[in-house]
Write a protein that holds these residues in place. Structure first.
Motif, mmCIF file in Angstrom:
data_model
loop_
_atom_site.group_PDB
_atom_site.id
_atom_site.type_symbol
_atom_site.label_atom_id
_atom_site.label_comp_id
_atom_site.label_asym_id
_atom_site.label_seq_id
_atom_site.Cartn_x
_atom_site.Cartn_y
_atom_site.Cartn_z
ATOM 1 N N TYR A 87 0.842 -1.205 0.000
ATOM 2 C CA TYR A 87 0.000 0.000 0.000
ATOM 3 C C TYR A 87 0.874 1.251 0.000
ATOM 4 N N GLN A 88 1.887 1.246 0.850
ATOM 5 C CA GLN A 88 2.801 2.396 0.910
ATOM 6 C C GLN A 88 3.604 2.530 -0.382
ATOM 7 N N MET A 89 4.066 1.403 -0.913
ATOM 8 C CA MET A 89 4.886 1.430 -2.119
ATOM 9 C C MET A 89 4.104 1.944 -3.319
ATOM 10 N N THR A 90 2.862 1.484 -3.481
ATOM 11 C CA THR A 90 2.064 1.940 -4.620
ATOM 12 C C THR A 90 1.733 3.419 -4.511
ATOM 13 N N GLY A 91 1.603 3.916 -3.286
ATOM 14 C CA GLY A 91 1.381 5.350 -3.108
ATOM 15 C C GLY A 91 2.575 6.150 -3.575
ATOM 16 N N SER A 92 3.766 5.638 -3.268
ATOM 17 C CA SER A 92 5.004 6.318 -3.661
ATOM 18 C C SER A 92 5.249 6.227 -5.164
ATOM 19 N N LEU A 93 5.000 5.041 -5.738
ATOM 20 C CA LEU A 93 5.307 4.822 -7.162
ATOM 21 C C LEU A 93 4.257 5.410 -8.091
ATOM 22 N N TYR A 94 2.993 5.286 -7.700
ATOM 23 C CA TYR A 94 1.912 5.612 -8.638
ATOM 24 C C TYR A 94 1.043 6.800 -8.221
ATOM 25 N N GLY A 95 0.939 7.021 -6.928
ATOM 26 C CA GLY A 95 0.079 8.111 -6.467
ATOM 27 C C GLY A 95 -1.343 7.646 -6.209
ATOM 28 N N ASP A 96 -2.097 8.475 -5.510
ATOM 29 C CA ASP A 96 -3.458 8.141 -5.122
ATOM 30 C C ASP A 96 -4.366 8.060 -6.345
ATOM 31 N N GLY A 97 -5.244 7.058 -6.375
ATOM 32 C CA GLY A 97 -6.200 6.940 -7.468
ATOM 33 C C GLY A 97 -5.744 6.075 -8.615
ATOM 34 N N HIS A 98 -4.453 5.729 -8.651
ATOM 35 C CA HIS A 98 -3.947 4.863 -9.715
ATOM 36 C C HIS A 98 -4.546 3.459 -9.548
ATOM 37 N N PRO A 99 -4.881 2.765 -10.663
ATOM 38 C CA PRO A 99 -5.476 1.423 -10.556
ATOM 39 C C PRO A 99 -4.678 0.453 -9.683
ATOM 40 N N LYS A 100 -3.342 0.498 -9.769
ATOM 41 C CA LYS A 100 -2.533 -0.422 -8.961
ATOM 42 C C LYS A 100 -2.562 -0.026 -7.484
ATOM 43 N N ARG A 101 -2.667 1.261 -7.218
ATOM 44 C CA ARG A 101 -2.817 1.728 -5.836
ATOM 45 C C ARG A 101 -4.165 1.256 -5.292
ATOM 46 N N ASN A 102 -5.213 1.356 -6.090
ATOM 47 C CA ASN A 102 -6.532 0.905 -5.653
ATOM 48 C C ASN A 102 -6.538 -0.589 -5.371
ATOM 49 N N LYS A 103 -5.877 -1.356 -6.249
ATOM 50 C CA LYS A 103 -5.806 -2.806 -6.067
ATOM 51 C C LYS A 103 -5.069 -3.148 -4.761
ATOM 52 N N ALA A 104 -3.992 -2.426 -4.488
ATOM 53 C CA ALA A 104 -3.235 -2.651 -3.250
ATOM 54 C C ALA A 104 -4.076 -2.279 -2.034
ATOM 55 N N THR A 105 -4.898 -1.252 -2.158
ATOM 56 C CA THR A 105 -5.765 -0.815 -1.060
ATOM 57 C C THR A 105 -6.812 -1.876 -0.754
ATOM 58 N N VAL A 106 -7.381 -2.478 -1.789
ATOM 59 C CA VAL A 106 -8.367 -3.542 -1.589
ATOM 60 C C VAL A 106 -7.715 -4.744 -0.914
ATOM 61 N N GLN A 107 -6.508 -5.105 -1.330
ATOM 62 C CA GLN A 107 -5.831 -6.242 -0.692
ATOM 63 C C GLN A 107 -5.548 -5.962 0.780
ATOM 64 N N LEU A 108 -5.210 -4.724 1.109
ATOM 65 C CA LEU A 108 -4.998 -4.362 2.518
ATOM 66 C C LEU A 108 -6.316 -4.502 3.281
ATOM 67 N N ALA A 109 -7.412 -4.038 2.682
ATOM 68 C CA ALA A 109 -8.722 -4.161 3.323
ATOM 69 C C ALA A 109 -9.086 -5.622 3.566
ATOM 70 N N MET A 110 -8.783 -6.484 2.586
ATOM 71 C CA MET A 110 -9.086 -7.914 2.730
ATOM 72 C C MET A 110 -8.340 -8.511 3.925
ATOM 73 N N ALA A 111 -7.062 -8.148 4.062
ATOM 74 C CA ALA A 111 -6.258 -8.667 5.178
ATOM 75 C C ALA A 111 -6.754 -8.111 6.513
ATOM 76 N N GLU A 112 -7.097 -6.827 6.531
ATOM 77 C CA GLU A 112 -7.610 -6.209 7.773
ATOM 78 C C GLU A 112 -8.927 -6.859 8.187
ATOM 79 N N TRP A 113 -9.779 -7.142 7.219
ATOM 80 C CA TRP A 113 -11.052 -7.810 7.529
ATOM 81 C C TRP A 113 -10.798 -9.145 8.225
ATOM 82 N N GLN A 114 -9.898 -9.939 7.653
ATOM 83 C CA GLN A 114 -9.638 -11.265 8.217
ATOM 84 C C GLN A 114 -8.966 -11.185 9.579
#
Length: 452
Positions: free
Chosen positions: A217-244
Motif C-alpha cells: 500500500y505504501q509502495m504503490t502510493g510512492s510509485l503511482y500516487g493516489d487513485g492509480h489502478p494499482k494503488r486501488n488494487k493494493a488498497t483492496v488487498q490491505l482491506a481484505m487482510a484487515e477484515w480477516q
C-alpha cells in the motif's frame, strides 16, 4: 505525434518498405493498442508484417515479433483462438534461433500467459517450467527475467488451487532478485507482493498477508500516487487482510477509499471506451467489488450495505450506459465540428486512461503534463454538453430509497464471488424506505442449475 511525424517523413521519402520504417510503424501500432485504437493497431501490424516478410531473412525475426504483438492484440480483444493459433505458429518458427534466444523465450512466455488466460493450465505450466530450466542452463537465475517467470508460475499455481507447490519459496526468490536489481521500491515488487498477499490470504496466514499488504500500500502510493489502478488494487488487498484480522473499521475505510476511486474512474473513462474495452477493464475491477460485497454481507451494518446498493446501481448503470448510442448519434449527425470535437474528446480520454496506468517516474521522464490533458478533455466535454443532447442524463443517480413507499420493498439479487467460500453466492439486498437488510440465498451454481 512523434510517430506520425517520423512515418510521414519516411513516407514522403518513398521508403515505406524500409526496415526502420516498419520498426517505427510497429511501435506506433503498440501505442494505438494502448490508446484503444484497436482497428488502427490491427491494420498497421498487418502492414508491418507484410513489410518485414518482404525483406526476407533481414526482416524474419522482426516479423515474428510483429506477429507476437498482433497475437497479444487479438487476446486483448477476446479473440483467443486466433491469438493462440498465431502465437503457436510464432513460437514454432522462433525455435530456429534456438531455445536460448531472447525471441524464442519472449514469445513462448507470452503463449503461456494466453494459455493461462483460457484455462490451459498444464500447457502454461509446461512452458514456464521449460523456461526456468533454460535460464538455469544459461546461468541466468539471478536476473529479473527469471524472477518474472517464477512470479508467473506462482500465480498460475495459486489461481489453479495448486497450493502444495512451493509458492512461498518461489515468490521469496523472485522478490530477492528484484530487490537486488532495482532496490526496495519498483513496479516488479508491487506485482510479486500482490501474488504473495493472495497466497497468504488463501492459506489463512492473515498476519503475514496484512504485513505485506501494508508495505505494498505504501509502495504503490510512492510509485503511482493516489487513485492509480494499482494503488486501488493494493488498497483492496490491505482491506481484505484487515477484515480477516478483525479490523472491520480499517477494512471499511480502505474498501470504500479504493472502490469510490474505481467508480470515479469508471464515470470518467467508460463513456469514451468501446464495449470491448469496458468488458476488459471491468474484468479487472469486478473482483474488488465482489470482495467488498463478501465483506459487507459478513458485516451487515447499514452504512456498509448502503454502499453495496450505491455500487450496484453505479456499476450497472455505467456498464449498461448508452456510450454506443452516443457515439452513433454524434457520428451520424453530419455535423463535422461536433464529430471532430467528439473524436478529440475520446482521444484525450483514451490518452488519460493510458497515462494513469503509468508510474509517476515514467510520466516525468516523458514530460507528460496530465493537468493539461485533463483540462483539454474537460473543455471538450463542456463543449459537447452545450452543443448536443447526447451527453444529457449522464451520471444522474437519484436515491432509490427515497422512491420507495413505506409499505413497499425492493429486492436486488446480487451474484458475487466469495473467496472465503471458494464459490459464487447469491445474496438478496432488501431495500425499504427506512432500512436495508440482507439474506443469503445460497450457492449460485446450485441455484442456476435449479432455475434452468
Amino acid at each position: 505525434s512523434y510517430f506520425d511525424e517520423a512515418i510521414e517523413i519516411m513516407g514522403n521519402s518513398g521508403v515505406q518498405n524500409n526496415y526502420l520504417y516498419a520498426v517505427i510503424a510497429n511501435n506506433q501500432a503498440i501505442l494505438f493498442k494502448d490508446l484503444g485504437k484497436f482497428n488502427r493497431a490491427e491494420e498497421q501490424l498487418k502492414g508491418v508484417i507484410t513489410v518485414f516478410d518482404g525483406l526476407e531473412e533481414k526482416g524474419e525475426k522482426a516479423a515474428l515479433i510483429a506477429r507476437n504483438n498482433l497475437a497479444i492484440l487479438y487476446q486483448y480483444l477476446g479473440r483467443s483462438q486466433e491469438s493462440i493459433k498465431l502465437l503457436e505458429e510464432v513460437t514454432e518458427n522462433a525455435e530456429k534461433w534456438g531455445e536460448k534466444s531472447n525471441t524464442y523465450q519472449r514469445v513462448s512466455i507470452n503463449l503461456a500467459l494466453i494459455y493461462e488466460g483460457v484455462g490451459k493450465v498444464s500447457e502454461a505450466e509446461s512452458i514456464y517450467l521449460k523456461s526456468l530450466e533454460i535460464k538455469k542452463k544459461q546461468k541466468r537465475t539471478k536476473q529479473p527475467d527469471y524472477a518474472s517467470i517464477l512470479t508467473n508460475l506462482s500465480s498460475l499455481y495459486l489461481n489453479s488451487g495448486n497450493t502444495e507447490k512451493d509458492i512461498a519459496g518461489m515468490l521469496d526468490e523472485a522478490k530477492g532478485i528484484y530487490k537486488k536489481e532495482y532496490g526496495e521500491e519498483h513496479p516488479t515488487l508491487v506485482t510479486v507482493n500482490s501474488v504473495q498477499i493472495a497466497y497468504f490470504l488463501k492459506t489463512k496466514d492473515y498476519s503475514t498477508a496484512e504485513q505485506i499488504a501494508s508495505s505494498n500500500y505504501q509502495m504503490t502510493g510512492s510509485l503511482y500516487g493516489d487513485g492509480h489502478p494499482k494503488r486501488n488494487k493494493a488498497t483492496v488487498q490491505l482491506a481484505m487482510a484487515e477484515w480477516q484480522n478483525g479490523k472491520t473499521s480499517d477494512a471499511t475505510d480502505h474498501y470504500l477509499s479504493a472502490l469510490d476511486k474505481n467508480i470515479e474512474y469508471i464515470k470518467n473513462y467508460f463513456p469514451a471506451m468501446s464495449e470491448v474495452e469496458k468488458g476488459k477493464y471491468w474484468q479487472t475491477l469486478q473482483p474488488d467489488f465482489h470482495s467488498y460485497y463478501a465483506f459487507a454481507f459478513a458485516n451487515p451494518d447499514t452504512k456498509i450495505l448502503k454502499k453495496v446498493l450505491e455500487y450496484e446501481i453505479s456499476t450497472k448503470g455505467l456498464l449498461l450506459s448508452t456510450s454506443g448510442k452516443i457515439r452513433k448519434q454524434i457520428l451520424e449527425s453530419g455535423n463535422q465540428e461536433l464529430i471532430s470535437n467528439y473524436n478529440d474528446w475520446k482521444s484525450a480520454k483514451n490518452q488519460l486512461a493510458y497515462y494513469y496506468s503509468v508510474p509517476k517516474e515514467e510520466l516525468t521522464k516523458q514530460k507528460i503534463n496530465l493537468d493539461s490533458i485533463v483540462n483539454a478533455a474537460n473543455e471538450k466535454e463542456r463543449w459537447l454538453s452545450a452543443n448536443t443532447k447526447a451527453f444529457d442524463n449522464q451520471d444522474k443517480n437519484t436515491s432509490v430509497q427515497s422512491r420507495i413507499n413505506t409499505d413497499e420493498a425492493m429486492v436486488d439479487l446480487i451474484k458475487y464471488y466469495d473467496a472465503s467460500k471458494g464459490s459464487y453466492q447469491y445474496q438478496a439486498l432488501i431495500i425499504k424506505s427506512n432500512a436495508i437488510s440482507t439474506a443469503n440465498i445460497g450457492e449460485a451454481d446450485f441455484i442456476d442449475q435449479k432455475m434452468i
